[in-house]
Design a protein around this motif. Structure first.
Motif, short mmCIF file in Angstrom:
data_model
loop_
_atom_site.label_atom_id
_atom_site.label_comp_id
_atom_site.label_asym_id
_atom_site.label_seq_id
_atom_site.Cartn_x
_atom_site.Cartn_y
_atom_site.Cartn_z
N LYS A 60 21.11 -26.21 35.76
CA LYS A 60 21.51 -27.55 36.20
C LYS A 60 22.02 -28.35 35.01
O LYS A 60 21.73 -28.05 33.86
CB LYS A 60 20.37 -28.28 36.89
CG LYS A 60 19.19 -28.61 36.00
CD LYS A 60 18.11 -29.33 36.79
CE LYS A 60 16.87 -29.58 35.96
NZ LYS A 60 15.84 -30.30 36.74
N GLY A 84 32.68 -21.77 37.36
CA GLY A 84 31.86 -22.53 38.29
C GLY A 84 32.35 -23.97 38.37
O GLY A 84 32.71 -24.56 37.36
N SER A 86 31.40 -27.80 40.32
CA SER A 86 30.44 -28.55 41.12
C SER A 86 31.17 -29.31 42.22
O SER A 86 32.35 -29.63 42.08
CB SER A 86 29.69 -29.57 40.26
OG SER A 86 30.54 -30.66 39.93
N SER A 100 23.65 -29.05 40.31
CA SER A 100 22.98 -27.75 40.26
C SER A 100 23.68 -26.69 41.09
O SER A 100 23.23 -25.55 41.15
CB SER A 100 21.51 -27.88 40.69
OG SER A 100 21.44 -28.40 41.99
N THR A 101 24.78 -27.04 41.72
CA THR A 101 25.54 -26.08 42.51
C THR A 101 26.91 -25.93 41.87
O THR A 101 27.66 -26.89 41.76
CB THR A 101 25.70 -26.55 43.97
OG1 THR A 101 24.42 -26.74 44.53
CG2 THR A 101 26.47 -25.53 44.79
N THR A 103 30.20 -23.34 42.14
CA THR A 103 30.76 -22.22 42.88
C THR A 103 32.17 -21.92 42.40
O THR A 103 32.89 -22.80 41.95
CB THR A 103 30.79 -22.51 44.39
OG1 THR A 103 31.55 -23.70 44.60
CG2 THR A 103 29.39 -22.66 44.96
N ASN A 108 28.90 -17.99 40.04
CA ASN A 108 28.41 -19.36 40.07
C ASN A 108 27.80 -19.73 38.73
O ASN A 108 26.60 -19.81 38.58
CB ASN A 108 27.41 -19.57 41.21
CG ASN A 108 26.25 -18.62 41.12
OD1 ASN A 108 26.22 -17.73 40.28
ND2 ASN A 108 25.27 -18.80 41.99
#
Length: 142
Positions: A60, A84, A86, A100-101, A103, A108
């Motif tokens: 994160k 990655g 966000s 924290s995401t 893709t 990721n």
């Protein structure tokens, strides 16, 4: 619960926390956060990338600013390619937001030992003072 001790090397997943601070007065510009430096840059340079010591990923990223982000996107770069991205997120004035995401079609926010890794932030307004904390996870088994 309890203590862990050992007389040899400890292998496994290990986390490292890094802190990054800078001032940015340019809206809508993608900037790479500085690493061991205090000035951001809109291009990849020697002071905004690290060499990954092990395979790993970014768990994160927490961003705090003294201006309001209406739309902020973070990107993780591995060997100068986006690995990655966000989702857009708002950061309140004098507030913090956790990203924290991440893709991307290639994964990721994962990276391999020896990769150059960088993080960028693109706000739609000037962020002012920016405070960033990154939680890295390294796979010490590899």
């Amino acid at each position: 619960a309890g203590d862990i001790s050992g007389s040899g090397t400890i292998y496994g997943k290990q986390r490292q926390i890094t802190h990054h601070n800078y001032y940015d007065d340019t809206p809508s510009e993608e900037n790479f956060i500085p690493i061991n430096y205090i000035i951001e840059n809109s291009s990849l340079t020697y002071y905004n990338q690290i060499v990954a010591p092990y395979d790993g990923r970014i768990i994160k990223i927490i961003v705090h600013t003294d201006h309001r982000f209406v739309d902020a996107v973070l990107k993780i770069y591995t060997n100068a390619s986006v690995s990655g991205t966000s989702p857009s997120a708002a950061i309140a004035q004098n507030g913090s937001t956790t990203f924290s995401t991440f893709t991307e079609s290639s994964g990721n926010a994962n990276f391999s030992a020896g990769n150059l890794v960088a993080i960028s932030i693109t706000p739609d307004v000037d962020p002012g003072n920016v405070f960033v904390t990154v939680v890295w996870e390294y796979d010490i088994l590899t």
